[in-house]
Write a protein that holds these residues in place. Structure first.
Motif, PDB file in Angstrom:
ATOM      1  N   TRP A  55       3.636   1.009   2.148  1.00  0.00           N
ATOM      2  CA  TRP A  55       3.127  -0.261   1.374  1.00  0.00           C
ATOM      3  C   TRP A  55       2.269  -0.963   2.280  1.00  0.00           C
ATOM      4  CZ3 TRP A  55       7.272  -4.068  -0.887  1.00  0.00           C
ATOM      5  CH2 TRP A  55       6.461  -5.154  -1.450  1.00  0.00           C
ATOM      6  N   PHE A  56       2.554  -1.228   3.730  1.00  0.00           N
ATOM      7  CA  PHE A  56       1.625  -2.041   4.361  1.00  0.00           C
ATOM      8  C   PHE A  56       0.351  -1.394   4.686  1.00  0.00           C
ATOM      9  CE2 PHE A  56       0.013  -3.143   8.888  1.00  0.00           C
ATOM     10  CZ  PHE A  56       0.100  -4.733   8.557  1.00  0.00           C
ATOM     11  N   GLY A  57       0.469  -0.003   4.895  1.00  0.00           N
ATOM     12  CA  GLY A  57      -0.885   0.729   4.702  1.00  0.00           C
ATOM     13  C   GLY A  57      -1.842   0.592   3.743  1.00  0.00           C
ATOM     14  N   ALA A  58      -1.098   0.681   2.549  1.00  0.00           N
ATOM     15  CA  ALA A  58      -1.877   0.630   1.263  1.00  0.00           C
ATOM     16  C   ALA A  58      -2.568  -0.801   0.993  1.00  0.00           C
ATOM     17  CB  ALA A  58      -0.841   0.876   0.211  1.00  0.00           C
ATOM     18  N   GLU A  59      -1.747  -1.767   1.590  1.00  0.00           N
ATOM     19  CA  GLU A  59      -2.334  -2.993   1.250  1.00  0.00           C
ATOM     20  C   GLU A  59      -3.671  -3.367   2.442  1.00  0.00           C
ATOM     21  OE1 GLU A  59       1.154  -6.181   0.455  1.00  0.00           O
ATOM     22  OE2 GLU A  59       1.107  -5.422   2.486  1.00  0.00           O
ATOM     23  N   CYS A  60      -3.278  -2.682   3.495  1.00  0.00           N
ATOM     24  CA  CYS A  60      -4.368  -2.922   4.637  1.00  0.00           C
ATOM     25  C   CYS A  60      -5.599  -2.142   4.072  1.00  0.00           C
ATOM     26  CB  CYS A  60      -4.027  -2.356   5.784  1.00  0.00           C
ATOM     27  SG  CYS A  60      -2.891  -3.213   6.944  1.00  0.00           S
ATOM     28  N   LEU A  61      -5.515  -0.837   3.570  1.00  0.00           N
ATOM     29  CA  LEU A  61      -6.513   0.122   3.099  1.00  0.00           C
ATOM     30  C   LEU A  61      -7.304  -0.696   1.665  1.00  0.00           C
ATOM     31  CD1 LEU A  61      -5.136   3.674   3.235  1.00  0.00           C
ATOM     32  CD2 LEU A  61      -7.319   2.819   4.499  1.00  0.00           C
ATOM     33  N   ALA A  62      -6.517  -1.388   1.101  1.00  0.00           N
ATOM     34  CA  ALA A  62      -6.951  -2.194  -0.301  1.00  0.00           C
ATOM     35  C   ALA A  62      -7.990  -3.198   0.240  1.00  0.00           C
ATOM     36  CB  ALA A  62      -5.831  -2.356  -1.240  1.00  0.00           C
ATOM     37  N   ALA A  63      -7.601  -3.772   1.282  1.00  0.00           N
ATOM     38  CA  ALA A  63      -8.196  -5.026   1.813  1.00  0.00           C
ATOM     39  C   ALA A  63      -9.466  -4.570   2.575  1.00  0.00           C
ATOM     40  CB  ALA A  63      -7.463  -5.932   2.656  1.00  0.00           C
ATOM     41  N   GLY A  64      -9.762  -3.312   2.976  1.00  0.00           N
ATOM     42  CA  GLY A  64     -10.933  -2.804   3.581  1.00  0.00           C
ATOM     43  C   GLY A  64     -10.576  -2.396   5.008  1.00  0.00           C
ATOM     44  N   SER A  65      -9.409  -2.309   5.404  1.00  0.00           N
ATOM     45  CA  SER A  65      -9.287  -1.897   6.905  1.00  0.00           C
ATOM     46  C   SER A  65      -9.347  -0.229   6.905  1.00  0.00           C
ATOM     47  CB  SER A  65      -7.577  -2.028   7.207  1.00  0.00           C
ATOM     48  OG  SER A  65      -7.461  -3.350   7.273  1.00  0.00           O
ATOM     49  N   ILE A  66      -9.603   0.287   8.148  1.00  0.00           N
ATOM     50  CA  ILE A  66      -9.592   1.426   8.494  1.00  0.00           C
ATOM     51  C   ILE A  66      -8.415   1.999   9.036  1.00  0.00           C
ATOM     52  CG2 ILE A  66     -11.019   3.383   9.670  1.00  0.00           C
ATOM     53  CD1 ILE A  66     -13.374   1.389   9.302  1.00  0.00           C
ATOM     54  N   ILE A  67      -7.968   2.964   8.945  1.00  0.00           N
ATOM     55  CA  ILE A  67      -6.738   3.576   9.363  1.00  0.00           C
ATOM     56  C   ILE A  67      -7.083   4.472  10.808  1.00  0.00           C
ATOM     57  CG2 ILE A  67      -4.893   5.415   9.445  1.00  0.00           C
ATOM     58  CD1 ILE A  67      -5.360   5.383   6.405  1.00  0.00           C
ATOM     59  N   MET A  68      -6.795   4.002  11.895  1.00  0.00           N
ATOM     60  CA  MET A  68      -6.712   4.524  13.342  1.00  0.00           C
ATOM     61  C   MET A  68      -7.791   5.416  13.468  1.00  0.00           C
ATOM     62  SD  MET A  68      -2.873   5.536  13.790  1.00  0.00           S
ATOM     63  CE  MET A  68      -3.257   6.613  15.030  1.00  0.00           C
ATOM     64  N   ASN A  69      -9.234   4.596  13.060  1.00  0.00           N
ATOM     65  CA  ASN A  69     -10.634   5.577  13.414  1.00  0.00           C
ATOM     66  C   ASN A  69     -10.921   6.620  12.345  1.00  0.00           C
ATOM     67  OD1 ASN A  69     -11.079   3.574  15.493  1.00  0.00           O
ATOM     68  ND2 ASN A  69      -9.968   4.768  17.034  1.00  0.00           N
ATOM     69  N   ARG A  70     -10.160   6.657  11.567  1.00  0.00           N
ATOM     70  CA  ARG A  70     -10.365   7.650  10.343  1.00  0.00           C
ATOM     71  C   ARG A  70     -11.064   7.100   9.100  1.00  0.00           C
ATOM     72  NH1 ARG A  70      -6.614  12.214  11.770  1.00  0.00           N
ATOM     73  NH2 ARG A  70      -5.451  11.347  13.418  1.00  0.00           N
ATOM     74  N   GLU A  71     -12.526   6.898   9.558  1.00  0.00           N
ATOM     75  CA  GLU A  71     -13.173   6.187   8.498  1.00  0.00           C
ATOM     76  C   GLU A  71     -13.229   7.031   7.119  1.00  0.00           C
ATOM     77  OE1 GLU A  71     -17.590   3.920   8.044  1.00  0.00           O
ATOM     78  OE2 GLU A  71     -16.651   4.585   9.974  1.00  0.00           O
ATOM     79  N   LEU A  72     -13.555   8.319   7.246  1.00  0.00           N
ATOM     80  CA  LEU A  72     -13.682   9.118   5.958  1.00  0.00           C
ATOM     81  C   LEU A  72     -12.363   9.132   5.140  1.00  0.00           C
ATOM     82  CD1 LEU A  72     -15.989  11.969   7.087  1.00  0.00           C
ATOM     83  CD2 LEU A  72     -16.579  10.235   5.946  1.00  0.00           C
ATOM     84  N   GLU A  73     -11.320   9.365   5.664  1.00  0.00           N
ATOM     85  CA  GLU A  73      -9.933   9.342   5.211  1.00  0.00           C
ATOM     86  C   GLU A  73      -9.486   8.060   4.535  1.00  0.00           C
ATOM     87  OE1 GLU A  73     -10.590  10.580   8.281  1.00  0.00           O
ATOM     88  OE2 GLU A  73      -9.527  12.668   8.502  1.00  0.00           O
ATOM     89  N   SER A  74     -10.046   7.046   5.247  1.00  0.00           N
ATOM     90  CA  SER A  74      -9.593   5.634   4.916  1.00  0.00           C
ATOM     91  C   SER A  74     -10.532   5.395   3.429  1.00  0.00           C
ATOM     92  CB  SER A  74     -10.072   4.490   6.055  1.00  0.00           C
ATOM     93  OG  SER A  74      -9.051   4.742   7.002  1.00  0.00           O
ATOM     94  N   MET A  75     -11.799   5.706   3.467  1.00  0.00           N
ATOM     95  CA  MET A  75     -12.724   5.395   2.500  1.00  0.00           C
ATOM     96  C   MET A  75     -12.229   6.205   1.211  1.00  0.00           C
ATOM     97  SD  MET A  75     -16.160   5.057   4.228  1.00  0.00           S
ATOM     98  CE  MET A  75     -17.095   5.558   2.756  1.00  0.00           C
ATOM     99  N   ALA A  76     -11.705   7.652   1.512  1.00  0.00           N
ATOM    100  CA  ALA A  76     -11.320   8.324   0.332  1.00  0.00           C
ATOM    101  C   ALA A  76     -10.108   8.069  -0.338  1.00  0.00           C
ATOM    102  CB  ALA A  76     -11.064   9.868   0.697  1.00  0.00           C
ATOM    103  N   MET A  77      -9.082   7.148   0.672  1.00  0.00           N
ATOM    104  CA  MET A  77      -7.777   6.602  -0.012  1.00  0.00           C
ATOM    105  C   MET A  77      -8.053   5.282  -0.527  1.00  0.00           C
ATOM    106  SD  MET A  77      -4.841   7.983   2.525  1.00  0.00           S
ATOM    107  CE  MET A  77      -5.615   7.676   4.249  1.00  0.00           C
ATOM    108  N   ARG A  78      -8.831   4.831  -0.172  1.00  0.00           N
ATOM    109  CA  ARG A  78      -9.043   3.162  -0.529  1.00  0.00           C
ATOM    110  C   ARG A  78      -8.831   3.061  -2.074  1.00  0.00           C
ATOM    111  NH1 ARG A  78     -12.678   1.659   2.592  1.00  0.00           N
ATOM    112  NH2 ARG A  78     -11.004   1.068   3.967  1.00  0.00           N
TER     113      ARG A  78
END
Length: 172
Positions: A55-78
């Motif tokens: 849930w915390f990860g989803a909130e961070c991604l939705a707000a524009g954060s990037i998961i541990m230097n995984r920009e492509l995966e983060s953009m795909a999951m946003r």
């Protein structure tokens, strides 16, 4: 110290998600999203506060954060993260409305909100964990299951002879 902080941070989220899961088990038991994929997660990932971390990860991604230097995966999951957090708010609103009415009856609006959230949460769980740690592909998992089945069948076929041999070697 940081580990205690994380537990403190995720605890309220875990409590809310545990309550929602209990409600889904009661309200939509046959409509729950399958979570067979969880067996593919490494043991260290499967723990009590994983849902709160997701849930915390989803909130961070939705707000524009990037998961541990995984920009492509983060953009795909946003987009999924945004839809999940929106769905969670819909569920919380439906539960709030329901709490003000009859607690013994589940409206179709609430059932639908729970179904939608459950599917999104399962999808996000698989995507997020797969981005964080190596998760076996469906093919790798299938091969592993085949090896287990073959091993069990071999032991079953030869089990009597093996047990007799072991018994004779060890003595009565």
């Amino acid at each position: 110290m940081m580990n205690r902080f994380r537990k403190w941070l995720y605890k309220p989220k875990d409590n809310v998600l545990n309550i929602i899961n209990q409600i889904m088990d009661e309200c939509i038991p046959q409509d729950r999203a399958p979570r067979d994929f969880c067996v593919k997660f490494p043991e260290e990932i499967r723990h009590d506060n994983l849902a709160g971390q997701l849930w915390f990860g989803a909130e961070c991604l939705a707000a524009g954060s990037i998961i541990m230097n995984r920009e492509l995966e983060s953009m795909a999951m946003r987009p999924l993260a945004k839809e999940l957090t929106r769905s969670l708010e819909d569920v919380r609103g439906a539960l709030r409305d329901q709490a003000l009415r009859d607690l013994n009856t589940y409206t179709e609006k609430m059932r639908e909100a729970l179904r939608h959230f459950d599917v999104l949460f399962a999808e996000f769980e698989l995507s997020y964990v797969s981005a964080m740690v190596p998760v076996k592909s469906p093919r790798e998992y299938y091969v592993q299951q085949e090896v287990i089945v073959l091993f069990c069948e071999t032991v079953e076929r030869n089990g009597k002879g093996v047990l007799t041999f072991i018994w004779n070697c060890n003595g009565p």
